[in-house]
Design an enzyme around this catalytic site. Structure first.
Site, PDB file in Angstrom:
ATOM      1  N   GLU A 115     -66.074  97.403  61.460  1.00 43.42           N
ATOM      2  CA  GLU A 115     -66.933  96.364  60.911  1.00 43.42           C
ATOM      3  C   GLU A 115     -68.406  96.472  61.307  1.00 43.42           C
ATOM      4  O   GLU A 115     -69.282  96.161  60.507  1.00 43.42           O
ATOM      5  CB  GLU A 115     -66.396  94.983  61.347  1.00 43.42           C
ATOM      6  CG  GLU A 115     -65.048  94.622  60.752  1.00 43.42           C
ATOM      7  CD  GLU A 115     -65.106  94.406  59.253  1.00 43.42           C
ATOM      8  OE1 GLU A 115     -66.169  94.001  58.732  1.00 43.42           O
ATOM      9  OE2 GLU A 115     -64.083  94.652  58.588  1.00 43.42           O
ATOM     10  N   SER A 153     -12.732  52.415  60.848  1.00 45.96           N
ATOM     11  CA  SER A 153     -12.186  51.865  62.089  1.00 45.96           C
ATOM     12  C   SER A 153     -13.052  52.127  63.305  1.00 45.96           C
ATOM     13  O   SER A 153     -12.847  51.511  64.359  1.00 45.96           O
ATOM     14  CB  SER A 153     -10.784  52.431  62.330  1.00 45.96           C
ATOM     15  OG  SER A 153      -9.884  51.971  61.351  1.00 45.96           O
TER      16      SER A 153
END
Length: 832
Positions: free
Chosen positions: A98, A477
């Site tokens: 770069e 139940s």
């Protein structure tokens, strides 16, 4: 004589002078233009000093209680790093790719800018290469839009100077490495290293460093996953630049060039599967922390125990697959035509789009003969299935019927079928299918409500509906212990005798105008003690008991366990568990019984820290804490005037106090959960449920070989829901199984058969290594010998008598006024 200058020479001299004037004038005008541009643009430019405090987007992390990664959320993958984390080979790869002169220039590359200006002038295009240093890219990334205009370029240059004056070179490069886009949602060099190579920066090879350094130029079209040839060309360019600049020698260059690239998509290293939990945390994080919760680098630690969660996952998976296997084979997921002379690669393309689900691997049947079927899988393997591997696959007819056992492979499979295979316990492949049934499990710490495990369905990717928290199902139940608790608070005892006989009630909503509740087995046992009635899960006893204590009283009483009045019907069907509840709310209710009578609030988030490691939230749950000095003092204070049951509210996973914490100055102060039922009441109900596990409908749990377990099964009408809720003193858990569309699970699919195996699988792991925790008998409980038939106190020396537990005042009353017990029992008998 005066010198004589030839006319051509004078002309050249004059032209040179004009050129000099012109150049000087252009420079002056250019400088004036730049000055004016700076004067116009500068006031609008941000301060470069703000980069010192920049907040990069960092995903939210969700961890288990023991620090294992459960999920990450956010728009980007990013792992912020410091320059000290960047090895030289990576730094020089980036600079070579770069900005080779980064450490020597003042922020801009004059030669590059002039070259770009020349290209613009000669081509007429604004899109030209060159001219941007790393500093300029940082200016663009943080402050400017991507539009291509002369004003934006000038702003970029001016900002570059400001940045160079405000920050060191290493600070600028660090910003660049953390901000740059590397493709595939990876922002920052560390996230890119993890995604493409599954490595940290210090583990990267020279070739991998060069590859990563090449990506910011073409992150989407030049990364090695999307376009390997182009990525390798870019890698070669970077390596060449590094060699030319002297950052690597010839040997290093040759070795890096020869290295094969091993990149592939490495997803975040999730260490524990808890997607339903993670989604709850994500939703709560946004609600509490705002829209930036997923991108501000928060780390949320939950209460989830990773080993318990793994056990819950495995237990639910195994139980639902076992249920599905019991009910037959629904056929191939799809059927495709296999091309003539198809090769493995051709077959693999046929199953593109199918993904493994909880170990159920997709494949296409490539060949079938009399003895074997071959299934090609996406990873290149081929599973050979014999008749044993498919013998379970009797054809599904309905929820209670299946076809005959297959005798040949061809009765089940044919070439072109898209099917699922899985490993059996011996590691051999067998035919499978994704269950249509669903399930859920919640595990809690009954002392403070910390959620130790939660799973809301078979597979989150296929269904994000969290049945552990969002469902409203009849409890069957498993709701009876709350009714029994109300009865024990109303004068009944475990020895009270109720008539288990047929009942008929008028009901205009039914076709015949009558409601005739019945027991699951269709049998009636006549007079029966309450202990035995719960052990055998007698429905008619529960209805008579509810009628005796009063529906309104019971309806208000059960809200003490955390249920809302809207969840529970105010009629006799409440006795059969028609309340619409979630597994989480059931676990919370059972926690009241397990911890001795205190209502705790389930909570999921223990701590939240920000990106700097600063704590911004710390849960301070209200605790049962039965033996804490503060609790003993509170109990003594309230003994004369017991507190009424508190109002309850809905579940919020972020804290144990409905998202409230103690004051900052007192964040660790002990908070006591409110007492909602008498400790003796809780002990009596626990005593009954211990017998349910020892010798009743929950006896399958005795496979755990522990004597400190209590619980209750639950099954609803037409077997639509199967439940098991149970606990010891340290862990409470609820398991549920059913279909989302409320279809029947099939005949005989009771809670003990469908849900209890999930609970057992979870508790086996949750209690592993934990000594048995006997249930502590509270003061005011005594034992007495009773007659097995009448439930009354037995004469001394009666060989048929048995030991029963009572509140002290109840056994005293039985001794002095046995007619009182008989009167209560007659009230329960007189229901027709």
């Amino acid at each position: 004589m005066p010198s004589q200058v030839a006319p051509p020479a004078r002309l050249l001299f004059r032209l040179a002078r004009y050129a000099l004037y012109l150049g000087f004038g252009a420079a002056v005008l250019g400088g004036l233009g730049l000055g004016i541009a700076y004067w116009l643009i500068s006031p609008r430019l941000p301060s470069a000093e703000s980069l010192r405090d920049v907040q990069l987007q960092v995903p939210l992390k969700v961890l288990s209680a023991d620090g294992k990664l459960m999920a990450t959320f956010g728009e980007t993958r990013r792992i912020p790093i410091h320059m000290s984390d960047v090895p030289d080979r990576l730094k020089y790869a980036v600079l070579s790719a770069e900005d080779a002169d980064f450490y020597s220039h003042s922020g801009i590359d004059v030669t590059g800018i002039l070259r770009a200006v020349w290209l613009v002038a000669t081509t007429g295009s604004k899109h030209v290469a060159g001219g941007s240093t790393i500093t300029q890219q940082v200016a663009r990334q943080f402050f400017l839009s991507p539009e291509v205009t002369y004003t934006r370029k000038l702003s970029e240059i001016f900002l570059a100077f400001r940045i160079e004056n405000a920050l060191s070179k290493d600070e600028i490069l660090e910003l660049y490495l953390n901000k740059s886009f590397f493709g595939n949602r990876a922002y920052g060099i560390a996230a890119a290293a993890e995604f493409y190579y599954g490595k940290t920066l210090d583990q990267l090879t020279q070739a991998e460093c060069a590859m990563l350094a090449s990506l910011p130029k073409f992150p989407s079209t030049g990364n090695p996953i999307n376009n390997m040839p182009r990525a390798l060309l870019r890698r070669a360019y970077v390596l060449g630049r590094m060699h030319d600049l002297g950052h690597i020698d010839q040997a290093g260059y040759d070795q890096a060039m020869a290295e094969q690239d091993q990149s592939f998509a490495h997803e975040p290293p999730i260490e524990i599967e808890a997607s339903y939990v993670a989604e709850l945390v994500r939703q709560e994080a946004i609600e509490r922390l705002g829209n930036d919760a997923l991108n501000n680098g928060y780390v949320i630690q939950t209460t989830i125990d990773s080993s318990d969660q793994e056990a819950a996952n495995q237990a639910l998976r195994d139980a639902l697959i076992d249920y599905d296997t019991r009910h037959g084979y629904r056929g191939a997921e799809a059927h495709v035509e296999i091309p003539a002379n198809a090769q493995p690669a051709d077959l693999i393309r046929l199953i593109d789009g199918y993904r493994s689900v909880n170990g159920l691997v997709p494949g296409v049947v490539s060949h079938v003969d009399a003895e074997t079927a071959l299934v090609q899988m996406a990873d290149g393997q081929s599973a050979a299935l014999d008749i044993k591997a498919v013998e379970w696959a009797r054809s599904y007819i309905d929820d209670s019927r299946r076809g005959g056992t297959p005798k040949q492979i061809g009765e089940v499979l044919k070439p072109g079928d898209i099917v699922r295979v899985l490993r059996d316990q011996e590691g051999a492949w067998k035919l499978g299918q994704i269950p249509a049934v669903q399930g859920a499990l919640v595990g809690l710490d009954p002392d403070d409500g910390a959620i130790r495990s939660m799973i809301g369905g078979f597979n989150f990717s296929r269904s994000k509906y969290n049945r552990a928290t969002q469902s409203s199902r009849s409890a069957g139940s498993s709701f009876k212990p709350f009714i029994y608790s109300a009865a024990f608070d109303h004068g009944f005892t475990p020895a009270s005798v109720i008539n288990d006989a047929p009942l008929v009630f008028p009901d205009v909503s039914r076709p015949d105008g009558l409601w005739t509740p019945s027991n699951d087995d269709g049998k009636f046992d006549g007079p029966i003690r309450l202990r035995e009635a719960l052990v055998r899960s007698k429905n008619l006893v529960s209805v008579r008991l509810l009628d005796a204590i009063g529906v309104h009283y019971a309806h208000e009483y059960v809200t003490r366990f955390g249920f809302t009045a809207q969840q529970v019907p105010e009629n006799l069907s409440m006795a059969l568990g028609t309340a619409a509840v979630s597994p989480l709310s059931m676990a919370r209710g059972y926690a009241v019984i397990a911890n001795g009578g205190f209502l705790v609030d389930p909570y999921l988030i223990a701590t939240i820290v920000d990106r700097d490691g600063k704590s911004i939230y710390h849960a301070n749950p209200a605790r049962a804490c039965r033996d804490c000095p503060e609790r003993l003092q509170e109990e003594a204070r309230l003994q004369a005037a017991p507190a009424s049951a508190p109002a309850t509210s809905g579940f919020s996973p972020i804290s144990a106090a409905h998202a409230e914490t103690a004051a900052a100055t007192d964040v660790d102060a002990l908070r006591l959960a409110p007492r909602v039922i008498d400790a003796r009441n809780a002990y009596l109900v626990t005593s009954l449920m211990r017998d349910v596990v020892r010798r009743g409908t929950g006896s399958g749990a005795m496979v755990l070989k522990r004597n400190d377990l209590a619980g209750k099964t639950g099954t609803t009408n037409d077997y639509r829901d199967a439940w098991f809720s149970g606990f010891n003193a340290r862990v409470v858990a609820t398991a549920w199984v059913g279909f989302d569309d409320f279809s029947s699970l099939g005949s005989r699919e009771f809670g003990a058969k469908s849900a209890l195996p999930i609970w057992i699988g979870f508790m086996r792991a949750a209690l592993d290594g934990m000594d048995e925790q006997p249930f502590e008998m509270p003061a005011g409980i005594t034992t007495a010998r009773i007659d097995r038939d009448s439930g009354l106190l037995a004469p001394a020396g009666d060989p048929d008598s048995m030991i029963e537990y009572f509140k002290t005042e109840d056994v005293n009353q039985l001794a002095t006024r046995p007619d009182k017990q008989s009167e209560e029992q007659r009230e329960a008998y007189d229901v027709f």
